[in-house]
Design a protein around this motif. Sequence first.
Motif, PDB file in Angstrom:
ATOM      1  N   GLY A 124       0.799  -1.220   0.000  1.00 34.54           N
ATOM      2  CA  GLY A 124       0.000   0.000   0.000  1.00 34.54           C
ATOM      3  C   GLY A 124       0.829   1.266   0.000  1.00 34.54           C
ATOM      4  N   ALA A 125       2.067   1.190   0.514  1.00 35.85           N
ATOM      5  CA  ALA A 125       2.947   2.357   0.533  1.00 35.85           C
ATOM      6  C   ALA A 125       3.561   2.577  -0.842  1.00 35.85           C
ATOM      7  CB  ALA A 125       4.034   2.170   1.590  1.00 35.85           C
ATOM      8  N   ALA A 126       3.970   3.818  -1.112  1.00 37.18           N
ATOM      9  CA  ALA A 126       4.412   4.154  -2.463  1.00 37.18           C
ATOM     10  C   ALA A 126       5.858   4.596  -2.576  1.00 37.18           C
ATOM     11  CB  ALA A 126       3.522   5.263  -3.035  1.00 37.18           C
ATOM     12  N   THR A 127       6.454   5.113  -1.525  1.00 36.87           N
ATOM     13  CA  THR A 127       7.758   5.749  -1.651  1.00 36.87           C
ATOM     14  C   THR A 127       8.847   4.786  -2.123  1.00 36.87           C
ATOM     15  OG1 THR A 127       9.489   6.992  -0.495  1.00 36.87           O
ATOM     16  CG2 THR A 127       8.255   5.394   0.808  1.00 36.87           C
ATOM     17  N   THR A 128       9.714   5.267  -3.010  1.00 36.18           N
ATOM     18  CA  THR A 128      10.838   4.469  -3.492  1.00 36.18           C
ATOM     19  C   THR A 128      11.927   4.325  -2.434  1.00 36.18           C
ATOM     20  OG1 THR A 128      11.738   6.481  -4.499  1.00 36.18           O
ATOM     21  CG2 THR A 128      10.494   5.008  -5.928  1.00 36.18           C
ATOM     22  N   GLU A 129      11.830   5.072  -1.338  1.00 37.79           N
ATOM     23  CA  GLU A 129      12.806   4.938  -0.255  1.00 37.79           C
ATOM     24  C   GLU A 129      12.780   3.538   0.355  1.00 37.79           C
ATOM     25  OE1 GLU A 129      15.201   7.273   1.457  1.00 37.79           O
ATOM     26  OE2 GLU A 129      15.044   7.636  -0.701  1.00 37.79           O
ATOM     27  N   LEU A 130      11.654   2.850   0.253  1.00 41.79           N
ATOM     28  CA  LEU A 130      11.545   1.501   0.806  1.00 41.79           C
ATOM     29  C   LEU A 130      12.539   0.541   0.177  1.00 41.79           C
ATOM     30  CD1 LEU A 130       7.663   1.351   0.949  1.00 41.79           C
ATOM     31  CD2 LEU A 130       9.164   1.059   2.944  1.00 41.79           C
ATOM     32  N   THR A 131      12.859   0.772  -1.087  1.00 40.77           N
ATOM     33  CA  THR A 131      13.849  -0.066  -1.773  1.00 40.77           C
ATOM     34  C   THR A 131      15.038   0.773  -2.227  1.00 40.77           C
ATOM     35  OG1 THR A 131      12.544   0.172  -3.810  1.00 40.77           O
ATOM     36  CG2 THR A 131      12.230  -1.840  -2.520  1.00 40.77           C
ATOM     37  N   GLY A 132      15.151   1.961  -1.643  1.00 36.01           N
ATOM     38  CA  GLY A 132      16.267   2.849  -1.925  1.00 36.01           C
ATOM     39  C   GLY A 132      17.188   2.922  -0.721  1.00 36.01           C
ATOM     40  N   ASP A 145       5.088   1.818  -7.130  1.00 34.96           N
ATOM     41  CA  ASP A 145       5.783   2.830  -6.342  1.00 34.96           C
ATOM     42  C   ASP A 145       5.722   4.153  -7.095  1.00 34.96           C
ATOM     43  OD1 ASP A 145       7.897   2.870  -8.245  1.00 34.96           O
ATOM     44  OD2 ASP A 145       9.213   1.623  -7.016  1.00 34.96           O
ATOM     45  N   THR A 146       6.266   5.201  -6.479  1.00 35.83           N
ATOM     46  CA  THR A 146       6.123   6.528  -7.069  1.00 35.83           C
ATOM     47  C   THR A 146       6.855   6.659  -8.401  1.00 35.83           C
ATOM     48  OG1 THR A 146       7.958   7.282  -5.656  1.00 35.83           O
ATOM     49  CG2 THR A 146       5.723   7.714  -4.883  1.00 35.83           C
ATOM     50  N   HIS A 147       7.926   5.903  -8.592  1.00 41.25           N
ATOM     51  CA  HIS A 147       8.651   5.973  -9.873  1.00 41.25           C
ATOM     52  C   HIS A 147       7.804   5.401 -11.007  1.00 41.25           C
ATOM     53  CE1 HIS A 147      11.715   5.017 -12.957  1.00 41.25           C
ATOM     54  NE2 HIS A 147      12.348   6.066 -12.456  1.00 41.25           N
ATOM     55  N   ALA A 148       7.156   4.256 -10.755  1.00 44.37           N
ATOM     56  CA  ALA A 148       6.304   3.649 -11.777  1.00 44.37           C
ATOM     57  C   ALA A 148       5.138   4.567 -12.131  1.00 44.37           C
ATOM     58  CB  ALA A 148       5.790   2.292 -11.295  1.00 44.37           C
ATOM     59  N   LEU A 149       4.568   5.245 -11.136  1.00 40.82           N
ATOM     60  CA  LEU A 149       3.460   6.167 -11.398  1.00 40.82           C
ATOM     61  C   LEU A 149       3.935   7.357 -12.240  1.00 40.82           C
ATOM     62  CD1 LEU A 149       1.857   6.227  -7.815  1.00 40.82           C
ATOM     63  CD2 LEU A 149       1.126   4.857  -9.786  1.00 40.82           C
ATOM     64  N   LEU A 168       0.228  19.783  -6.519  1.00 44.43           N
ATOM     65  CA  LEU A 168      -0.454  19.797  -5.222  1.00 44.43           C
ATOM     66  C   LEU A 168      -0.017  18.523  -4.508  1.00 44.43           C
ATOM     67  CD1 LEU A 168      -2.322  21.965  -6.546  1.00 44.43           C
ATOM     68  CD2 LEU A 168      -4.212  20.908  -5.287  1.00 44.43           C
ATOM     69  N   THR A 169       0.713  18.686  -3.413  1.00 43.07           N
ATOM     70  CA  THR A 169       1.428  17.555  -2.821  1.00 43.07           C
ATOM     71  C   THR A 169       1.005  17.312  -1.383  1.00 43.07           C
ATOM     72  OG1 THR A 169       3.338  18.040  -4.234  1.00 43.07           O
ATOM     73  CG2 THR A 169       3.731  16.680  -2.285  1.00 43.07           C
ATOM     74  N   ALA A 170       0.677  16.062  -1.076  1.00 46.57           N
ATOM     75  CA  ALA A 170       0.380  15.670   0.305  1.00 46.57           C
ATOM     76  C   ALA A 170       1.637  15.843   1.150  1.00 46.57           C
ATOM     77  CB  ALA A 170      -0.094  14.220   0.357  1.00 46.57           C
ATOM     78  N   GLY A 175       3.926  11.961  -0.542  1.00 48.06           N
ATOM     79  CA  GLY A 175       3.738  13.095  -1.442  1.00 48.06           C
ATOM     80  C   GLY A 175       5.049  13.634  -1.967  1.00 48.06           C
ATOM     81  N   TYR A 176       6.053  13.752  -1.067  1.00 48.30           N
ATOM     82  CA  TYR A 176       7.358  14.255  -1.491  1.00 48.30           C
ATOM     83  C   TYR A 176       7.976  13.335  -2.545  1.00 48.30           C
ATOM     84  CZ  TYR A 176       6.826  16.229   3.257  1.00 48.30           C
ATOM     85  OH  TYR A 176       6.346  16.807   4.410  1.00 48.30           O
ATOM     86  N   SER A 177       7.897  12.026  -2.286  1.00 46.02           N
ATOM     87  CA  SER A 177       8.494  11.057  -3.207  1.00 46.02           C
ATOM     88  C   SER A 177       7.800  11.091  -4.566  1.00 46.02           C
ATOM     89  CB  SER A 177       8.410   9.651  -2.600  1.00 46.02           C
ATOM     90  OG  SER A 177       9.008   8.688  -3.439  1.00 46.02           O
ATOM     91  N   LEU A 178       6.475  11.178  -4.557  1.00 44.08           N
ATOM     92  CA  LEU A 178       5.737  11.194  -5.816  1.00 44.08           C
ATOM     93  C   LEU A 178       6.022  12.468  -6.602  1.00 44.08           C
ATOM     94  CD1 LEU A 178       3.782   9.813  -7.680  1.00 44.08           C
ATOM     95  CD2 LEU A 178       1.875  10.635  -6.281  1.00 44.08           C
ATOM     96  N   GLU A 179       6.067  13.610  -5.916  1.00 40.55           N
ATOM     97  CA  GLU A 179       6.405  14.861  -6.599  1.00 40.55           C
ATOM     98  C   GLU A 179       7.821  14.814  -7.168  1.00 40.55           C
ATOM     99  OE1 GLU A 179       7.411  19.512  -5.616  1.00 40.55           O
ATOM    100  OE2 GLU A 179       5.951  18.512  -4.307  1.00 40.55           O
ATOM    101  N   GLU A 180       8.768  14.335  -6.372  1.00 38.33           N
ATOM    102  CA  GLU A 180      10.161  14.294  -6.812  1.00 38.33           C
ATOM    103  C   GLU A 180      10.340  13.383  -8.027  1.00 38.33           C
ATOM    104  OE1 GLU A 180      14.660  13.296  -5.116  1.00 38.33           O
ATOM    105  OE2 GLU A 180      12.895  12.693  -3.956  1.00 38.33           O
TER     106      GLU A 180
END
Length: 399
Positions: A124-132, A145-149, A168-170, A175-180
Amino acid sequence: MRKFLMSTAAVGLTAMPALAEVSDNVVKIGILNDQSGVYADFGGKSSFEAAKMAVEDFGGKVLDAPIEVITADHQNKPDIASNIARQWYDTEQVDSIMELTSSSVGLAVQALSLEEKKITVNTGAATTELTGAQCSPYGFHWAYDTHALAVGTGGALVKEGGDSWYFLTADYAFGYSLEENTSNFVKSQGGTVVGSVRHPLATTDFSSFLLQAQASGAKVIGLANAGLDTQNAIKQASEFGITQGGQKLAALLFTISEVNGLGAEAAQGLNLTESFYWNRTPETAEFGKRFFERTGVMPNMVHAGTYSAVTAYLKAIEAAGTDETEAVAAKMHELPVQDVFAENGKVAANGRMISDVYLMEVKAPDQITEDWDYYNVLATIPGDEAYINPAESGCPLVK
């Protein structure tokens, strides 16, 4: 009597190993997610049902030990999630925790699980930091993850001429990861980012944020949020006439659950990226209808991803002949992922499960031929293109 005792002892010894290799003689999986807040439809109790469905389809046992699934609501608070996870590990003998919407929760529980030497599978989580940079030898990331999106939705809109963006970022890790990730991809394709604004999680008033985005003159307003936040932003953008004025909305994390909540009339024409669609193949349709019978909703990529993650974990235990963490983690990295969610999926050294993702367009209401038939599949994006190359992920586990 001696012969009888020796024979019964031998029977006992031959019967013991299967259960002896499973701690506490039961495999217990915890589904920890948001069940009452903005992401309740995104994952919620339906993810719990997906996990139970996977266990039932597996046969209810692994290595002759029963499989149990429990769940709890973390309320989108990392401290609450960590407390639940610690209690599960210390007093309830939970072997693995999965789902873990949202990113701040996913990172917190993965870090705790590293200390406890337990497996987590974030679906359910999206940030690439999980595998970064914050990857773990016992941490896995399934579904998206946010990169695939960014590659999917961001790439599609830039190709259509949407080469200037405002976000518009949560206001938290996701939100930070998806925007970045989206910003970097837009720029790599020759586009520009003219600005951004952050909003609190679960805000109900997007007016000031939308007015800033409208005033920016950007061709695309990227919604780096999810769940009810995205639905509310889209509804209020319509009230302000933003799309009527020529600006496009990019729902960067939007699933079929949110499309259904928003309604086809309001959502029509939206581009979005998911790694699963129930009506894509006969096999996914059969799975979707079974899931609908028990939940009343069609599965999105989080639900189907949870089903896949639980199945992969149980297959790894079976292949390892034990539920010991090191052995199971090694098998999860080794075994291919081939199921209703992923065709020819593979787990990379950083824990990222790599499979295809799909660029979708929400159909106009007059194109919908049956309930939940919301998507046209515009493109299939190969997993190796959608996800960060593990060698470039920043994960210290990747040599």
